[in-house]
Design a protein around this motif. Sequence first.
Motif, mmCIF file in Angstrom:
data_model
loop_
_atom_site.group_PDB
_atom_site.id
_atom_site.type_symbol
_atom_site.label_atom_id
_atom_site.label_comp_id
_atom_site.label_asym_id
_atom_site.label_seq_id
_atom_site.Cartn_x
_atom_site.Cartn_y
_atom_site.Cartn_z
ATOM 1 N N LEU A 68 40.765 63.232 99.250
ATOM 2 C CA LEU A 68 40.083 63.365 100.531
ATOM 3 C C LEU A 68 38.715 63.975 100.310
ATOM 4 N N LEU A 69 37.694 63.357 100.892
ATOM 5 C CA LEU A 69 36.364 63.947 100.931
ATOM 6 C C LEU A 69 36.194 64.554 102.319
ATOM 7 N N VAL A 70 36.075 65.867 102.395
ATOM 8 C CA VAL A 70 35.989 66.554 103.680
ATOM 9 C C VAL A 70 34.582 67.092 103.887
ATOM 10 N N ASN A 71 34.020 66.774 105.033
ATOM 11 C CA ASN A 71 32.698 67.280 105.402
ATOM 12 C C ASN A 71 32.695 67.523 106.904
ATOM 13 N N SER A 72 33.164 68.720 107.316
ATOM 14 C CA SER A 72 33.319 68.999 108.738
ATOM 15 C C SER A 72 33.098 70.471 109.039
ATOM 16 N N PRO A 73 32.336 70.762 110.114
ATOM 17 C CA PRO A 73 32.133 72.151 110.537
ATOM 18 C C PRO A 73 33.224 72.644 111.474
ATOM 19 N N GLY A 74 34.200 71.791 111.762
ATOM 20 C CA GLY A 74 35.290 72.183 112.635
ATOM 21 C C GLY A 74 35.256 71.467 113.963
ATOM 22 N N GLY A 75 35.954 72.043 114.943
ATOM 23 C CA GLY A 75 36.063 71.422 116.260
ATOM 24 C C GLY A 75 37.304 71.949 116.950
ATOM 25 N N THR A 76 38.128 71.071 117.489
ATOM 26 C CA THR A 76 39.297 71.512 118.236
ATOM 27 C C THR A 76 40.461 71.842 117.308
ATOM 28 N N ALA A 77 41.170 72.919 117.641
ATOM 29 C CA ALA A 77 42.293 73.360 116.814
ATOM 30 C C ALA A 77 43.441 72.356 116.849
ATOM 31 N N VAL A 78 43.662 71.743 117.994
ATOM 32 C CA VAL A 78 44.793 70.822 118.127
ATOM 33 C C VAL A 78 44.631 69.618 117.206
ATOM 34 N N GLN A 79 43.456 68.963 117.240
ATOM 35 C CA GLN A 79 43.253 67.778 116.402
ATOM 36 C C GLN A 79 43.258 68.136 114.919
ATOM 37 N N ALA A 80 42.696 69.282 114.559
ATOM 38 C CA ALA A 80 42.741 69.719 113.163
ATOM 39 C C ALA A 80 44.190 69.876 112.720
ATOM 40 N N GLY A 81 45.014 70.489 113.580
ATOM 41 C CA GLY A 81 46.419 70.675 113.251
ATOM 42 C C GLY A 81 47.171 69.364 113.146
ATOM 43 N N LEU A 82 46.871 68.422 114.031
ATOM 44 C CA LEU A 82 47.550 67.124 113.997
ATOM 45 C C LEU A 82 47.207 66.352 112.719
ATOM 46 N N ILE A 83 45.942 66.373 112.328
ATOM 47 C CA ILE A 83 45.536 65.683 111.098
ATOM 48 C C ILE A 83 46.201 66.337 109.894
ATOM 49 N N PHE A 84 46.204 67.677 109.867
ATOM 50 C CA PHE A 84 46.866 68.422 108.784
ATOM 51 C C PHE A 84 48.343 68.023 108.682
ATOM 52 N N GLN A 85 49.034 68.013 109.812
ATOM 53 C CA GLN A 85 50.465 67.692 109.807
ATOM 54 C C GLN A 85 50.722 66.269 109.332
ATOM 55 N N ARG A 86 49.886 65.324 109.768
ATOM 56 C CA ARG A 86 50.087 63.935 109.338
ATOM 57 C C ARG A 86 49.873 63.805 107.823
ATOM 58 N N LEU A 87 48.865 64.492 107.305
ATOM 59 C CA LEU A 87 48.612 64.455 105.862
ATOM 60 C C LEU A 87 49.794 64.989 105.078
ATOM 61 N N ARG A 88 50.338 66.131 105.495
ATOM 62 C CA ARG A 88 51.462 66.710 104.774
ATOM 63 C C ARG A 88 52.708 65.829 104.894
ATOM 64 N N MET A 89 52.920 65.236 106.065
ATOM 65 C CA MET A 89 54.065 64.360 106.241
ATOM 66 C C MET A 89 53.993 63.162 105.311
ATOM 67 N N LEU A 90 52.809 62.549 105.218
ATOM 68 C CA LEU A 90 52.634 61.396 104.345
ATOM 69 C C LEU A 90 52.758 61.777 102.867
ATOM 70 N N ALA A 91 52.189 62.919 102.507
ATOM 71 C CA ALA A 91 52.265 63.364 101.111
ATOM 72 C C ALA A 91 53.715 63.582 100.681
ATOM 73 N N GLU A 92 54.519 64.180 101.554
ATOM 74 C CA GLU A 92 55.916 64.434 101.219
ATOM 75 C C GLU A 92 56.740 63.150 101.257
ATOM 76 N N LYS A 93 56.448 62.291 102.221
ATOM 77 C CA LYS A 93 57.178 61.028 102.330
ATOM 78 C C LYS A 93 56.981 60.157 101.096
ATOM 79 N N HIS A 94 55.763 60.093 100.598
ATOM 80 C CA HIS A 94 55.446 59.231 99.452
ATOM 81 C C HIS A 94 55.433 59.991 98.129
ATOM 82 N N ASP A 95 55.759 61.276 98.173
ATOM 83 C CA ASP A 95 55.756 62.115 96.972
ATOM 84 C C ASP A 95 54.443 61.952 96.213
ATOM 85 N N ARG A 96 53.345 62.161 96.927
ATOM 86 C CA ARG A 96 52.018 61.918 96.392
ATOM 87 C C ARG A 96 51.197 63.200 96.451
ATOM 88 N N LYS A 97 50.534 63.526 95.366
ATOM 89 C CA LYS A 97 49.675 64.713 95.340
ATOM 90 C C LYS A 97 48.357 64.403 96.057
#
Length: 297
Positions: A68-97
């Motif tokens: 992931l290339l991240v370039n963000s100054p932030g924004g809403t806590a809810v959307q940040a949390g949702l993106i974080f959760q989806r990333l972790r879910m996918l990483a664990e589902k596919h056993d991918r670092k």
Amino acid sequence: MSLLPASLRDRFAAWKVRAFDRKPIIPVVRLSGTIGIGGLRRSSLTLTSVGPMLERAFRIKKAAAVALLVNSPGGTAVQAGLIFQRLRMLAEKHDRKVYVFVEDVAASGGYYVALAGDEIYADASSIVGSIGVVSAGFGFVGALQKLGIERRVYTAGADKAILDPFQPEKPEDVEHLKSIQKDIHESFKDVVRNRRGERLKAPDDELFTGRFWSGSKALELGLIDGLGEMHAILAEKLGAEPELRVIGPRESWLVRRFGRIPGLHGTRIAPQDFTAVMAQDIIAAIEDRALWSRFGL
């Protein structure tokens, strides 16, 4: 001595490289922009906008990892949390670092998203941190009085018009807002502690004040794992130069040519509402610019 012509030998050698000596495949998703703040002609990072790209990246079966290339100054806590959760879910589902590489800035919600990575890297001059919560606005009470304008608000519920910028600020309303900020801040701190663990090298009263640092200092504090450029770090981690596959948004040629135009691409605006919507777009652009400017960008 080979009986094959030189041209055929070269083609056969190239085929062998493709067939048996393949480079490790790394899907790359670039998350750039403010989180959850956008307008009709401007994109933003939300689960809706980035979710399909993440799904496609993790569906590449032969991928050695996801970057992931991240370039963000932030924004809403809810959307940040949702993106974080989806990333972790996918990483664990596919056993991918997941490797995260910070570009100019990963601050506030941008750092929250970066925490989804198993390892985080940045440039020495990147901006990292800002682990806090902020709410900002304006008060127009004095302006209304000078203009001779009377504000009329009718509600069902005593607190329905809480923190109305056209009415005097009440201490109890501010206290209520601060209690909400505290809850969100505690959740943010829990994510940092859970994801960084023993890698953190500073006490809470230094890490969680909302302050931000250079990439070099962030490494000292344990907020990131190293300094460097994506290609070099991935090659070192994987033991070979990787094949990077950039995963971008899928958009029609109209969007690529003209951007998101009101009335098209599922956004239908009634003529009488057009001025109001464009005004909201201008306000969103100002908020966007304010977030970036906090970090000198």
